[in-house]
Design a protein around this motif. Structure first.
Motif, PDB file in Angstrom:
ATOM      1  N   LYS A  28       1.012  -1.345  -0.082  1.00 41.43           N
ATOM      2  CA  LYS A  28      -0.078   0.001  -0.037  1.00 41.43           C
ATOM      3  C   LYS A  28       0.925   1.342   0.051  1.00 41.43           C
ATOM      4  O   LYS A  28       0.235   2.312  -0.436  1.00 41.43           O
ATOM      5  CB  LYS A  28      -0.939   0.111   1.235  1.00 41.43           C
ATOM      6  CG  LYS A  28      -1.984  -1.028   1.082  1.00 41.43           C
ATOM      7  CD  LYS A  28      -2.908  -1.000   2.345  1.00 41.43           C
ATOM      8  CE  LYS A  28      -4.001  -2.036   2.081  1.00 41.43           C
ATOM      9  NZ  LYS A  28      -4.955  -2.059   3.184  1.00 41.43           N
ATOM     10  N   LYS A  29       2.115   1.113   0.272  1.00 42.51           N
ATOM     11  CA  LYS A  29       2.837   2.404   0.423  1.00 42.51           C
ATOM     12  C   LYS A  29       3.497   2.601  -0.862  1.00 42.51           C
ATOM     13  O   LYS A  29       3.881   3.882  -1.143  1.00 42.51           O
ATOM     14  CB  LYS A  29       4.209   1.971   1.181  1.00 42.51           C
ATOM     15  CG  LYS A  29       3.849   1.860   2.727  1.00 42.51           C
ATOM     16  CD  LYS A  29       5.157   1.696   3.590  1.00 42.51           C
ATOM     17  CE  LYS A  29       4.743   1.513   5.257  1.00 42.51           C
ATOM     18  NZ  LYS A  29       5.885   1.247   5.923  1.00 42.51           N
TER      19      LYS A  29
ATOM     20  N   ASN B  79      -8.188  19.005   1.146  1.00 38.66           N
ATOM     21  CA  ASN B  79      -8.301  17.852   0.863  1.00 38.66           C
ATOM     22  C   ASN B  79      -6.991  17.235   0.605  1.00 38.66           C
ATOM     23  O   ASN B  79      -6.812  16.068   1.249  1.00 38.66           O
ATOM     24  CB  ASN B  79      -9.161  17.627  -0.306  1.00 38.66           C
ATOM     25  CG  ASN B  79     -10.438  17.663  -0.418  1.00 38.66           C
ATOM     26  OD1 ASN B  79     -11.157  16.395  -0.015  1.00 38.66           O
ATOM     27  ND2 ASN B  79     -11.327  18.476  -0.459  1.00 38.66           N
ATOM     28  N   LEU B  80      -6.210  17.768   0.080  1.00 40.99           N
ATOM     29  CA  LEU B  80      -4.893  17.172  -0.440  1.00 40.99           C
ATOM     30  C   LEU B  80      -3.918  16.971   0.677  1.00 40.99           C
ATOM     31  O   LEU B  80      -3.135  16.129   0.868  1.00 40.99           O
ATOM     32  CB  LEU B  80      -4.127  17.878  -1.624  1.00 40.99           C
ATOM     33  CG  LEU B  80      -4.826  18.074  -3.075  1.00 40.99           C
ATOM     34  CD1 LEU B  80      -4.237  18.782  -4.043  1.00 40.99           C
ATOM     35  CD2 LEU B  80      -4.803  16.458  -3.415  1.00 40.99           C
ATOM     36  N   VAL B  81      -4.028  18.051   1.791  1.00 40.25           N
ATOM     37  CA  VAL B  81      -3.390  17.670   3.108  1.00 40.25           C
ATOM     38  C   VAL B  81      -3.437  16.722   3.687  1.00 40.25           C
ATOM     39  O   VAL B  81      -2.954  15.870   4.389  1.00 40.25           O
ATOM     40  CB  VAL B  81      -3.132  19.060   3.777  1.00 40.25           C
ATOM     41  CG1 VAL B  81      -3.009  18.840   5.288  1.00 40.25           C
ATOM     42  CG2 VAL B  81      -2.524  20.444   3.450  1.00 40.25           C
ATOM     43  N   TYR B  82      -5.098  16.386   3.716  1.00 39.50           N
ATOM     44  CA  TYR B  82      -5.657  15.238   4.433  1.00 39.50           C
ATOM     45  C   TYR B  82      -5.213  14.131   3.733  1.00 39.50           C
ATOM     46  O   TYR B  82      -4.581  13.139   4.224  1.00 39.50           O
ATOM     47  CB  TYR B  82      -7.097  15.195   4.348  1.00 39.50           C
ATOM     48  CG  TYR B  82      -7.744  14.171   5.129  1.00 39.50           C
ATOM     49  CD1 TYR B  82      -7.755  13.905   6.423  1.00 39.50           C
ATOM     50  CD2 TYR B  82      -8.339  13.348   4.308  1.00 39.50           C
ATOM     51  CE1 TYR B  82      -8.403  12.675   6.953  1.00 39.50           C
ATOM     52  CE2 TYR B  82      -8.760  11.890   4.666  1.00 39.50           C
ATOM     53  CZ  TYR B  82      -8.875  11.734   5.948  1.00 39.50           C
ATOM     54  OH  TYR B  82      -9.588  10.554   6.322  1.00 39.50           O
TER      55      TYR B  82
ATOM     56  N   TYR C 274      -0.477   9.302   3.882  1.00 37.70           N
ATOM     57  CA  TYR C 274       0.583   8.390   3.327  1.00 37.70           C
ATOM     58  C   TYR C 274       1.665   8.802   4.357  1.00 37.70           C
ATOM     59  O   TYR C 274       3.034   8.629   3.850  1.00 37.70           O
ATOM     60  CB  TYR C 274       0.863   8.998   1.891  1.00 37.70           C
ATOM     61  CG  TYR C 274      -0.215   8.671   0.999  1.00 37.70           C
ATOM     62  CD1 TYR C 274      -0.333   7.181   0.619  1.00 37.70           C
ATOM     63  CD2 TYR C 274      -0.986   9.394   0.267  1.00 37.70           C
ATOM     64  CE1 TYR C 274      -1.512   6.770  -0.112  1.00 37.70           C
ATOM     65  CE2 TYR C 274      -1.797   8.987  -0.728  1.00 37.70           C
ATOM     66  CZ  TYR C 274      -2.209   7.635  -0.989  1.00 37.70           C
ATOM     67  OH  TYR C 274      -3.154   7.379  -1.688  1.00 37.70           O
ATOM     68  N   GLY C 275       1.696   9.776   5.482  1.00 38.13           N
ATOM     69  CA  GLY C 275       2.966  10.016   6.084  1.00 38.13           C
ATOM     70  C   GLY C 275       3.325  11.176   5.886  1.00 38.13           C
ATOM     71  O   GLY C 275       4.551  11.604   6.457  1.00 38.13           O
ATOM     72  N   LEU C 276       3.070  12.022   4.864  1.00 41.94           N
ATOM     73  CA  LEU C 276       3.552  13.339   4.556  1.00 41.94           C
ATOM     74  C   LEU C 276       3.260  14.511   5.318  1.00 41.94           C
ATOM     75  O   LEU C 276       1.817  14.376   5.797  1.00 41.94           O
ATOM     76  CB  LEU C 276       3.143  13.534   3.134  1.00 41.94           C
ATOM     77  CG  LEU C 276       3.703  12.277   1.808  1.00 41.94           C
ATOM     78  CD1 LEU C 276       3.162  12.707   0.565  1.00 41.94           C
ATOM     79  CD2 LEU C 276       5.224  12.346   1.743  1.00 41.94           C
ATOM     80  N   LYS C 277       4.173  15.251   5.392  1.00 36.52           N
ATOM     81  CA  LYS C 277       3.452  16.571   6.400  1.00 36.52           C
ATOM     82  C   LYS C 277       4.508  17.614   5.881  1.00 36.52           C
ATOM     83  O   LYS C 277       5.448  17.563   5.484  1.00 36.52           O
ATOM     84  CB  LYS C 277       3.596  16.058   7.763  1.00 36.52           C
ATOM     85  CG  LYS C 277       5.119  15.512   8.239  1.00 36.52           C
ATOM     86  CD  LYS C 277       4.814  15.002   9.558  1.00 36.52           C
ATOM     87  CE  LYS C 277       6.045  14.514  10.150  1.00 36.52           C
ATOM     88  NZ  LYS C 277       6.150  13.967  11.664  1.00 36.52           N
TER      89      LYS C 277
ATOM     90  N   ALA D 229      -4.759  13.328  -5.529  1.00 37.09           N
ATOM     91  CA  ALA D 229      -4.859  13.014  -4.281  1.00 37.09           C
ATOM     92  C   ALA D 229      -4.250  11.529  -4.292  1.00 37.09           C
ATOM     93  O   ALA D 229      -3.684  11.127  -3.145  1.00 37.09           O
ATOM     94  CB  ALA D 229      -6.138  12.665  -3.868  1.00 37.09           C
ATOM     95  N   GLY D 230      -4.054  10.727  -5.328  1.00 36.01           N
ATOM     96  CA  GLY D 230      -3.884   9.621  -5.454  1.00 36.01           C
ATOM     97  C   GLY D 230      -2.389   9.278  -5.519  1.00 36.01           C
ATOM     98  O   GLY D 230      -1.739   7.920  -5.660  1.00 36.01           O
ATOM     99  N   LEU D 231      -1.666  10.393  -5.981  1.00 32.95           N
ATOM    100  CA  LEU D 231      -0.169  10.189  -6.325  1.00 32.95           C
ATOM    101  C   LEU D 231       0.849  11.019  -5.684  1.00 32.95           C
ATOM    102  O   LEU D 231       1.867  11.445  -6.057  1.00 32.95           O
ATOM    103  CB  LEU D 231       0.079  10.424  -7.897  1.00 32.95           C
ATOM    104  CG  LEU D 231      -0.614  11.720  -8.588  1.00 32.95           C
ATOM    105  CD1 LEU D 231       0.523  12.823  -8.658  1.00 32.95           C
ATOM    106  CD2 LEU D 231      -0.739  11.398  -9.963  1.00 32.95           C
ATOM    107  N   LEU D 232       0.438  11.900  -4.378  1.00 36.56           N
ATOM    108  CA  LEU D 232       1.080  12.619  -3.652  1.00 36.56           C
ATOM    109  C   LEU D 232       2.511  11.949  -3.149  1.00 36.56           C
ATOM    110  O   LEU D 232       3.380  12.479  -2.928  1.00 36.56           O
ATOM    111  CB  LEU D 232       0.230  13.449  -2.553  1.00 36.56           C
ATOM    112  CG  LEU D 232      -0.574  14.451  -2.794  1.00 36.56           C
ATOM    113  CD1 LEU D 232      -1.639  14.756  -1.678  1.00 36.56           C
ATOM    114  CD2 LEU D 232       0.331  15.741  -3.121  1.00 36.56           C
ATOM    115  N   HIS D 233       2.051  10.670  -3.006  1.00 36.53           N
ATOM    116  CA  HIS D 233       3.244   9.928  -2.481  1.00 36.53           C
ATOM    117  C   HIS D 233       4.162   9.372  -3.454  1.00 36.53           C
ATOM    118  O   HIS D 233       5.030   8.345  -3.093  1.00 36.53           O
ATOM    119  CB  HIS D 233       2.559   8.748  -1.442  1.00 36.53           C
ATOM    120  CG  HIS D 233       2.003   7.763  -2.208  1.00 36.53           C
ATOM    121  ND1 HIS D 233       0.690   8.115  -2.678  1.00 36.53           N
ATOM    122  CD2 HIS D 233       1.964   6.312  -2.120  1.00 36.53           C
ATOM    123  CE1 HIS D 233       0.013   7.144  -3.269  1.00 36.53           C
ATOM    124  NE2 HIS D 233       0.740   5.931  -2.831  1.00 36.53           N
TER     125      HIS D 233
END
Length: 250
Positions: A78-79, A99-102, A107-110, A150-154
């Motif tokens: 999933k990662k 939305n995108l911050v959430y 995914y552990g991003l901040k 939203a699906g590819l930020l990580h």
């Protein structure tokens, strides 16, 4: 080429269903492909993607994602996968940025890293001026682009896209397709479903046509046309294999 997804004899039958949604399906998707899964309504495309994403379990059969199975390595898988569903996975009363911050935080991003990624992707997809507008005010094409971000930020290794351009205007579709090509060129493997056959022929490096839960044919778009008697384009191939009968579902 390395197989990044390997499926062997996969079956899926939902509870109380009369028929299998996916049956005896075997497939190999190589790293770096844009692989199109095409088929009429109810063919099994979304069911297949849902299994590959770990959202539902197969009835029988096996599959590996980059050599790993969900049975033993679900959190690891999933990662490095991203999922963009057909339905909008967005909170309408929040802004695009909120939305995108959430979703990024899931995914552990901040912090600065997350905000930088959000701004870069918003700008690339023409949405930076609307970052602080609520999603409920967005057009369909704008929502599709936010859904994609939203699906590819990580920065997933594998991106699953279920009808990523459905219901959008021509300009939004063009921006999305060109962005997906760039994403693929940077190393992301893409698995994509669509009813837009011209779009699929332009975008996909490999295609499988699915109906009744089975793969009827697979290969490059040009190979499929050449292998089908009388076919001039991918639409001819599609109709030759799946027929002209309406596939309305409720």
């Amino acid at each position: 080429m390395k197989a990044i997804i390997k499926i062997d004899n996969l079956y899926k039958k939902y509870k109380n269903a009369d028929f299998f949604s996916v049956q005896d399906l075997s497939l190999q998707i190589n790293q770096g492909e844009i692989y199109g899964l095409l088929g009429p309504n109810g063919a099994g495309k979304t069911t297949l993607i849902s299994m590959l994403c770990g959202l539902i379990m197969p009835t029988t059969g096996t599959f590996l994602i980059d050599g790993l199975s969900f049975d033993k390595n679900s959190q690891q898988i999933k990662k490095f996968i991203g999922v963009v569903p057909q339905e909008y996975a967005l909170y309408p009363t929040l802004t695009a940025f909120e939305n995108l911050v959430y979703f990024g935080s899931m995914y552990g991003l901040k912090g600065t890293e997350l905000k930088s990624k959000i701004n870069i992707l918003l700008e690339r997809l023409g949405l930076l001026p609307f970052a602080h507008k609520r999603i409920e005010t967005f057009s369909g094409g704008m929502k599709r682009r936010i859904n994609l971000i939203a699906g590819l930020l990580h920065q997933p290794k594998i991106l699953f896209l279920d009808e990523p351009t459905v219901g959008v205007d021509v300009q939004s579709r063009n921006v999305i397709i060109e962005f997906l090509k760039e994403l693929n060129a940077s190393g992301t493997t893409i698995i994509y479903t669509s009813h837009h056959l011209v779009e699929a022929a332009d975008l996909c490096t490999q295609i499988a046509i699915i109906d009744q839960g089975k793969i009827f044919i697979s290969g490059t778009p040009s190979d499929l046309v050449n292998q089908t008697e009388g076919a001039k384009d991918l639409e001819d191939v599609f109709l030759a294999l799946t027929g002209n009968q309406l596939r309305d579902v409720v």
